[in-house]
Design a protein around this motif. Structure first.
Motif, short mmCIF file in Angstrom:
data_model
loop_
_atom_site.label_atom_id
_atom_site.label_comp_id
_atom_site.label_asym_id
_atom_site.label_seq_id
_atom_site.Cartn_x
_atom_site.Cartn_y
_atom_site.Cartn_z
N TYR A 143 0.82 -1.20 0.00
CA TYR A 143 0.00 0.00 0.00
C TYR A 143 0.86 1.26 0.00
O TYR A 143 2.03 1.23 0.39
CB TYR A 143 -0.92 0.01 1.23
N GLN A 144 0.28 2.38 -0.41
CA GLN A 144 1.06 3.62 -0.51
C GLN A 144 1.50 4.13 0.86
O GLN A 144 2.39 4.97 0.93
CB GLN A 144 0.29 4.69 -1.26
N THR A 145 0.93 3.61 1.92
CA THR A 145 1.34 3.98 3.27
C THR A 145 2.47 3.11 3.81
O THR A 145 2.85 3.23 4.98
CB THR A 145 0.15 3.90 4.23
N THR A 146 3.00 2.23 2.96
CA THR A 146 4.05 1.30 3.39
C THR A 146 5.43 1.83 3.03
O THR A 146 5.74 2.08 1.86
CB THR A 146 3.84 -0.08 2.76
N LEU A 147 6.26 1.97 4.05
CA LEU A 147 7.67 2.32 3.85
C LEU A 147 8.43 1.08 3.43
O LEU A 147 8.22 -0.01 4.00
CB LEU A 147 8.27 2.87 5.14
N HIS A 148 9.32 1.22 2.47
CA HIS A 148 10.07 0.08 1.97
C HIS A 148 11.32 0.61 1.27
O HIS A 148 11.50 1.81 1.12
CB HIS A 148 9.22 -0.72 0.98
N LEU A 149 12.16 -0.27 0.83
CA LEU A 149 13.29 0.07 -0.05
C LEU A 149 13.67 -1.21 -0.78
O LEU A 149 12.79 -1.99 -1.13
CB LEU A 149 14.46 0.67 0.75
N SER A 150 14.92 -1.42 -1.03
CA SER A 150 15.34 -2.61 -1.75
C SER A 150 15.04 -3.88 -0.96
O SER A 150 15.13 -3.90 0.27
CB SER A 150 16.85 -2.53 -2.01
N PRO A 151 14.71 -4.98 -1.65
CA PRO A 151 14.68 -6.28 -0.96
C PRO A 151 16.05 -6.62 -0.39
O PRO A 151 17.07 -6.02 -0.75
CB PRO A 151 14.29 -7.26 -2.08
N CYS A 152 16.07 -7.61 0.49
CA CYS A 152 17.32 -8.14 1.04
C CYS A 152 17.44 -9.61 0.64
O CYS A 152 16.46 -10.36 0.71
CB CYS A 152 17.34 -8.01 2.55
N ARG A 153 18.61 -10.01 0.25
CA ARG A 153 18.82 -11.36 -0.24
C ARG A 153 18.74 -12.39 0.89
O ARG A 153 18.97 -12.07 2.06
CB ARG A 153 20.17 -11.48 -0.95
N VAL A 154 18.49 -13.63 0.51
CA VAL A 154 18.48 -14.74 1.46
C VAL A 154 19.40 -15.86 1.02
O VAL A 154 19.46 -16.92 1.65
CB VAL A 154 17.05 -15.29 1.68
N THR A 155 20.16 -15.63 -0.06
CA THR A 155 21.17 -16.58 -0.53
C THR A 155 22.38 -15.80 -1.05
O THR A 155 22.29 -14.60 -1.30
CB THR A 155 20.65 -17.47 -1.69
N ASP A 156 23.47 -16.50 -1.23
CA ASP A 156 24.67 -15.86 -1.79
C ASP A 156 24.43 -15.35 -3.20
O ASP A 156 25.10 -14.42 -3.65
CB ASP A 156 25.84 -16.86 -1.82
#
Length: 221
Positions: A143-156
């Motif tokens: 939603y437009q009220t959600t703060l976010h940025l880049s995803p974070c990896r979970v593998t090499d």
């Protein structure tokens, strides 16, 4: 995967189908994202270092599902389809847009999310953020009220994420004026308001407001 992420990080990492995600967004069903995912798997790369973000990719925007999203999900508004691939592991900051963002997980990844109503005097506290795991193949609306940025990896190997937004988002501002309100101080690009961690020098050099308070946490996997 979920058990390991919770153990190594010492903070809750929740799935996006949990009740805790409901104020941030929802899982999207009813659309066939095969063409977009196939494009990402065969025609996009994960950089050796850092992230790459392309707001608009013509080859992806030609997929039939793009028109369906434009006419149905976004109610006829012009949209753009691009991607973010990379190896990020840290919070770094947060952004928000006026209009929902769709993320389609081409690989597994984590998202660090917050709420815009928790911004106080253009600052946001790291400890107020929540971490969610997005499984490969899952499509979500933020939603437009959600703060976010880049995803974070979970593998090499890093992560791949399809990003759908109102057209023009995350592109250079055409008309920049002196800020007249606190929110305008956060405006970094077209339809992109940003709060950066003071340690995140690349964002600060771009003009991001240094308002993220607390440790710039790193997520482990």
């Amino acid at each position: 995967m979920m058990e390991r992420l919770n153990q190594v990080n010492g903070i809750p990492v929740r799935p996006v189908d949990s009740k805790e995600f409901e104020t941030y967004g929802r899982i999207i069903t009813g659309y066939d994202f095969f063409d977009l995912i196939s494009y990402m798997e065969t025609k996009s790369d994960i950089p050796e270092n850092g992230n790459i973000y392309l707001p608009s990719v013509p080859g992806m925007e030609e997929a039939p599902v793009t028109a369906r999203l434009r006419d149905g999900f976004y109610g006829g508004m012009d949209i753009q389809v691009g991607y973010c691939n990379g190896r990020n592991t840290t919070y770094n900051g947060f952004e928000y847009h006026k209009g929902s963002e769709i993320n389609i997980a081409v690989t597994d990844f984590m998202l660090v999310l917050g709420h815009t109503w928790e911004i106080k005097d253009n600052t946001y506290r790291v400890e107020d953020a929540s971490v969610f795991f997005v499984e490969k193949g899952t499509a979500i609306e933020m939603y437009q009220t959600t703060l976010h940025l880049s995803p974070c990896r979970v593998t090499d190997q890093g992560f791949k994420d399809i990003v759908v937004l109102p057209k023009g988002t995350n592109t250079p501002l055409k008309n920049r004026t002196a800020p007249a309100t606190d929110e305008e101080k956060l405006l970094l690009q077209c339809n992109k308001w940003v709060i950066a961690h003071p340690d995140r020098e690349p964002l600060i050099r771009q003009g991001a407001f240094p308002g993220l308070l607390g440790e710039n946490r790193e997520l482990r996997y």
